[in-house]
Design a protein around this motif. Structure first.
Motif, PDB file in Angstrom:
ATOM      1  N   GLU A  48       0.818  -1.212   0.000  1.00 35.75           N
ATOM      2  CA  GLU A  48       0.000   0.000   0.000  1.00 35.75           C
ATOM      3  C   GLU A  48       0.849   1.258   0.000  1.00 35.75           C
ATOM      4  OE1 GLU A  48       0.698  -0.322   4.360  1.00 35.75           O
ATOM      5  OE2 GLU A  48       0.691  -1.594   2.592  1.00 35.75           O
ATOM      6  N   ASP A  50       1.363   5.498   0.656  1.00 38.46           N
ATOM      7  CA  ASP A  50       1.145   6.477   1.695  1.00 38.46           C
ATOM      8  C   ASP A  50       0.061   7.444   1.233  1.00 38.46           C
ATOM      9  OD1 ASP A  50       1.244   8.354   3.609  1.00 38.46           O
ATOM     10  OD2 ASP A  50       3.398   8.766   3.427  1.00 38.46           O
ATOM     11  N   GLU A  52      -1.255   9.871   2.619  1.00 36.84           N
ATOM     12  CA  GLU A  52      -1.123  11.277   3.011  1.00 36.84           C
ATOM     13  C   GLU A  52      -0.284  12.045   1.993  1.00 36.84           C
ATOM     14  OE1 GLU A  52       0.596  10.902   6.889  1.00 36.84           O
ATOM     15  OE2 GLU A  52      -1.043   9.564   7.425  1.00 36.84           O
ATOM     16  N   HIS A 178       8.094   7.096  -2.945  1.00 43.45           N
ATOM     17  CA  HIS A 178       9.430   7.704  -2.932  1.00 43.45           C
ATOM     18  C   HIS A 178      10.261   7.276  -1.729  1.00 43.45           C
ATOM     19  CE1 HIS A 178      12.367  10.889  -1.934  1.00 43.45           C
ATOM     20  NE2 HIS A 178      12.629  10.806  -3.226  1.00 43.45           N
ATOM     21  N   ASP A 179       9.694   7.462  -0.538  1.00 40.98           N
ATOM     22  CA  ASP A 179      10.466   7.165   0.666  1.00 40.98           C
ATOM     23  C   ASP A 179      10.693   5.658   0.815  1.00 40.98           C
ATOM     24  OD1 ASP A 179      10.299   9.832   0.943  1.00 40.98           O
ATOM     25  OD2 ASP A 179       9.213   9.841   2.845  1.00 40.98           O
ATOM     26  N   PHE A 180       9.734   4.901   0.321  1.00 39.97           N
ATOM     27  CA  PHE A 180       9.862   3.443   0.373  1.00 39.97           C
ATOM     28  C   PHE A 180      11.060   2.995  -0.474  1.00 39.97           C
ATOM     29  CE2 PHE A 180       8.301  -0.928  -0.554  1.00 39.97           C
ATOM     30  CZ  PHE A 180       8.032  -1.327   0.745  1.00 39.97           C
TER      31      PHE A 180
END
Lengths: 184, 330
Positions: A48, A50, A52, A178-180
């Motif tokens: 899944e 994010d 937000e 991105h952060d993942f």
């Protein structure tokens, strides 16, 4: 994995939901295939995102608010969801024109699906409400080949054991993954 | 969207229009800016109903409950985004494959020792002589060989942490005597501070884990626990030196928390309510501090580092890509 051509497999899956090697391609998968194959792999495994994330929120808002009065939302086979205009054309709405190729491929896939599976020939229109611009899209033979190539490509990607490695792309910054991908 | 609100007083939280209202025993009302909230920490005796819980769920706000003497009692997490069968299956597979479990356990310890060492070197450069402790930490780091099983790795961790804690009596001001780690219950002021600060790290790690659909009870270094979120323990250990211990050094060395702020009875030593307020305020300030992240190319808060750690672990479990533990880089 079967040796059937993924395009055939997809058409057969659409006719027979009980096959044990079903293969469905959604519009979003088409788009991710063109944008980022790693994202497609994540999506295929329901990793899944994010919610937000600002870009995701923006996309949802534009999609839900634009052209409210003249469009109808149609779901076909539970696989693709299309917007049909009053004049019968299929429309795809994009928050910006920065990723035009993926949106075009997605729309072409809808037209291809309508033709090959449902047996209806339609033209399409790509709309960018923020820029008040519309672009007609047609399922030519060349475009149909583009779509079928993408179907085979999607099949390859989602059957991988692990995702394609992360690649820095200009739009990585606004991606929900991105952060993942980049936190290492 | 990342503020934690700590409620120490007794009373009631309720939904009031589109806000959450705290009503004290004296009927005094205050409002919590729910739009910016990440989690509520309830330290006092608080009543609430399902209406406020649904409201918090809608806003993605977690609620962490601390019970008697501020032991962590549990969390109510927002429903969204916290179930993924595949994630849990992959997590259990990794746990159940000895070399994968050992590899993760080893990474967690590597991160922990690195971060302990960073604190010791900081004080070594400021008037203390901790060369021998640094050496001991490096020796333990070198012992982390792939063939060690989990209990041997635990032993390395324990040895390193003992060496690390040996600097506390030197670093803390006169009057604060540590003398080794004691808990259940903490037997002196320093242990009491460590217990409280560690529980704050732990609750924040639980939040971060639950936001990723990882199962907080399936762990790699610690044994999966029946009652504890043992994965939170695995991850929290790496962050304790950076979050908890820094806060403790700061509040004590600046005399924000003095020996007056503790209550000693037959059953141990605990922070008073005002002491806990001071520590959690300093802790929140630390969580909100930011640091430039070298790969994300932006500033991230310490709190977000916890989320990143959960992402990294989840990514490793689902893709097989290498997990690199959190090691303080600044």
């Amino acid at each position: 994995m079967s040796d059937t051509d993924p395009v055939e497999l997809l058409l057969e899956s659409a006719r027979d939901e009980t096959r044990d090697d079903e293969f469905h391609v959604t519009g979003v998968m088409m788009q991710y295939y063109a944008v980022c194959k790693r994202e497609l792999w994540f999506e295929s495994r329901n990793i899944e995102i994010d919610r937000e994330n600002a870009a995701v929120v923006r996309g949802t808002q534009v999609d839900e608010s634009a052209y409210e009065d003249e469009r109808r939302n149609l779901s076909i086979d539970g696989t693709i969801a299309i917007d049909v205009l009053e004049d019968g054309r299929v429309m795809e709405v994009k928050p910006s024109s920065s990723l035009v190729e993926p949106a075009k491929l997605q729309l072409l896939y809808y037209l291809w699906y309508l033709q090959r599976v449902v047996g209806v020939e339609r033209d399409g229109v790509l709309a960018h409400p923020r820029e008040r611009r519309r672009e007609p899209v047609e399922l030519t033979e060349e475009n149909a080949e583009w779509v079928e190539g993408a179907i085979r490509g999607i099949h390859r990607v989602i059957n991988r054991e692990s995702p394609p490695p992360a690649e820095e792309k200009p739009f990585c910054e606004s991606c929900a993954y991105h952060d993942f991908c980049w936190s290492c | 969207m990342n503020d934690n609100y700590h409620i120490f007083s007794d009373g009631r939280i309720e939904r009031h229009n589109d806000t959450v209202r705290l009503v004290g025993l004296d009927d005094e009302k205050s409002y919590l800016p729910i739009e910016n909230a990440e989690a509520l920490f309830l330290h006092g005796q608080i009543d609430f109903n399902t209406r406020v819980m649904s409201f918090l769920d809608d806003h993605g706000v977690a609620m962490h409950v601390f019970g008697w003497k501020d032991y962590y009692a549990g969390s109510v997490m927002p429903e969204r985004g916290q179930t993924s069968g595949r994630t849990v299956v992959e997590q259990v597979r990794a746990y159940d494959t000895p070399e994968r479990r050992r590899a993760l356990a080893r990474k967690f310890i590597r991160g922990s020792i690195h971060n302990m060492r960073a604190n010791v070197s900081y004080y070594d450069g400021r008037g203390h002589e901790f060369g021998d402790v640094i050496e001991q930490l490096d020796t333990q780091q070198e012992r982390l060989e792939p063939e060690l099983d989990v209990s041997e790795l635990m032993g390395v961790e324990a040895t390193a942490r003992r060496a690390y804690y040996s600097v506390l009596d030197d670093v803390l001001p006169d009057g604060f005597v540590f003398g080794g780690r004691q808990y259940n219950p903490p037997d002196n002021e320093v242990n009491s501070l460590i217990s409280f600060a560690n529980s704050l790290v732990y609750a924040n790690v639980v939040s971060a884990i639950r936001a990723t659909a990882l199962d907080p009870a399936v762990s790699f270094l610690h044994e999966p626990g029946d009652r504890r979120y043992s994965l939170a323990l695995d991850i929290a250990d790496m962050f304790k030196p950076v979050l908890a211990d820094r806060v403790i050094f700061r509040v004590v060395n600046r005399s924000q928390v003095t020996l007056e702020e503790f209550e000693t009875d037959l059953n141990g030593c605990l922070l008073t309510e005002s002491g806990r307020k001071t520590v959690s305020k300093a802790f929140e300030e630390t969580l909100n501090e930011t640091v430039e992240h070298p790969r994300l190319n932006r500033k991230v808060s310490y709190q977000y580092l916890l989320r990143i750690e959960a992402y990294k672990l989840k990514k490793h479990l689902l893709t097989g890509e290498e997990y690199v533990p959190f090691e303080r880089w600044w």
